[in-house]
Design a protein around this motif. Structure first.
Motif, PDB file in Angstrom:
ATOM      1  N   GLU A 130       0.815  -1.216   0.000  1.00  0.00           N
ATOM      2  CA  GLU A 130       0.000   0.000   0.000  1.00  0.00           C
ATOM      3  C   GLU A 130       0.849   1.267   0.000  1.00  0.00           C
ATOM      4  O   GLU A 130       0.460   2.271  -0.583  1.00  0.00           O
ATOM      5  CB  GLU A 130      -0.933  -0.002   1.215  1.00  0.00           C
ATOM      6  CG  GLU A 130      -2.008  -1.066   1.136  1.00  0.00           C
ATOM      7  CD  GLU A 130      -2.808  -1.212   2.415  1.00  0.00           C
ATOM      8  OE1 GLU A 130      -2.544  -0.488   3.396  1.00  0.00           O
ATOM      9  OE2 GLU A 130      -3.707  -2.082   2.444  1.00  0.00           O
ATOM     10  N   LEU A 131       2.006   1.209   0.636  1.00  0.00           N
ATOM     11  CA  LEU A 131       2.867   2.396   0.719  1.00  0.00           C
ATOM     12  C   LEU A 131       3.750   2.565  -0.520  1.00  0.00           C
ATOM     13  O   LEU A 131       4.253   3.651  -0.764  1.00  0.00           O
ATOM     14  CB  LEU A 131       3.738   2.334   1.980  1.00  0.00           C
ATOM     15  CG  LEU A 131       2.966   2.448   3.296  1.00  0.00           C
ATOM     16  CD1 LEU A 131       3.867   2.103   4.470  1.00  0.00           C
ATOM     17  CD2 LEU A 131       2.376   3.843   3.449  1.00  0.00           C
ATOM     18  N   GLY A 132       3.913   1.498  -1.302  1.00  0.00           N
ATOM     19  CA  GLY A 132       4.683   1.580  -2.548  1.00  0.00           C
ATOM     20  C   GLY A 132       6.180   1.704  -2.323  1.00  0.00           C
ATOM     21  O   GLY A 132       6.700   1.455  -1.250  1.00  0.00           O
ATOM     22  N   GLU A 133       6.864   2.091  -3.400  1.00  0.00           N
ATOM     23  CA  GLU A 133       8.315   2.296  -3.311  1.00  0.00           C
ATOM     24  C   GLU A 133       8.589   3.577  -2.559  1.00  0.00           C
ATOM     25  O   GLU A 133       7.794   4.493  -2.635  1.00  0.00           O
ATOM     26  CB  GLU A 133       8.921   2.375  -4.715  1.00  0.00           C
ATOM     27  CG  GLU A 133       9.037   1.051  -5.429  1.00  0.00           C
ATOM     28  CD  GLU A 133       9.942   0.048  -4.729  1.00  0.00           C
ATOM     29  OE1 GLU A 133      10.887   0.454  -4.017  1.00  0.00           O
ATOM     30  OE2 GLU A 133       9.692  -1.145  -4.881  1.00  0.00           O
ATOM     31  N   PRO A 134       9.628   3.718  -1.809  1.00  0.00           N
ATOM     32  CA  PRO A 134      10.722   2.779  -1.574  1.00  0.00           C
ATOM     33  C   PRO A 134      10.474   1.803  -0.432  1.00  0.00           C
ATOM     34  O   PRO A 134      11.353   1.022  -0.081  1.00  0.00           O
ATOM     35  CB  PRO A 134      11.897   3.686  -1.236  1.00  0.00           C
ATOM     36  CG  PRO A 134      11.282   4.849  -0.557  1.00  0.00           C
ATOM     37  CD  PRO A 134       9.923   5.032  -1.220  1.00  0.00           C
ATOM     38  N   VAL A 135       9.263   1.803   0.140  1.00  0.00           N
ATOM     39  CA  VAL A 135       8.978   0.924   1.279  1.00  0.00           C
ATOM     40  C   VAL A 135       9.064  -0.541   0.863  1.00  0.00           C
ATOM     41  O   VAL A 135       9.567  -1.377   1.618  1.00  0.00           O
ATOM     42  CB  VAL A 135       7.606   1.253   1.911  1.00  0.00           C
ATOM     43  CG1 VAL A 135       7.284   0.290   3.046  1.00  0.00           C
ATOM     44  CG2 VAL A 135       7.595   2.681   2.410  1.00  0.00           C
TER      45      VAL A 135
END
Length: 105
Positions: free
Chosen positions: A80-85
């Motif tokens: 859900e948080l996308g990159e870079p996570v």
């Protein structure tokens, strides 16, 4: 780390890379908090393992329990948080995999 196993050397390199990476994790968002909690837990295990060159029985049991429970909430948060996570979590999971390969003493 003279005489260290290849797994321990790989763990040291990956951990050094991880702690020197920039990640905006740990804000008020509960998903970020979940990721930060996981990172903190992994970090505490890594620091002990690198100092000892192995896992003690208690850390090994904690790691086995964590792995059996799975990382569904962390995966969901990363998705859900996308990159870079996502990359950040992938590195933490690689670190967790290396921890699981260390000897237990």
């Amino acid at each position: 780390m003279k005489g260290a196993s290849e797994d321990l050397l790989r763990l040291r390199r990956l951990w050094d890379q991880h702690i020197h990476s920039v990640a905006a994790i740990g804000g008020a968002d509960p998903r970020e908090q979940e990721v930060a909690l996981y990172a903190s837990w992994i970090g505490s295990v890594v620091e002990v393992a690198l100092r000892r060159g192995s896992l003690d029985r208690n850390l090994s049991t904690m790691l086995e329990t964590r792995r059996a429970e799975g990382n569904e909430r962390v995966f969901r948060a990363a998705g859900e948080l996308g990159e870079p996570v996502r990359s950040y979590i992938a590195r933490l999971i690689a670190i967790e995999d290396l921890l699981a390969q260390l000897p237990v003493k």
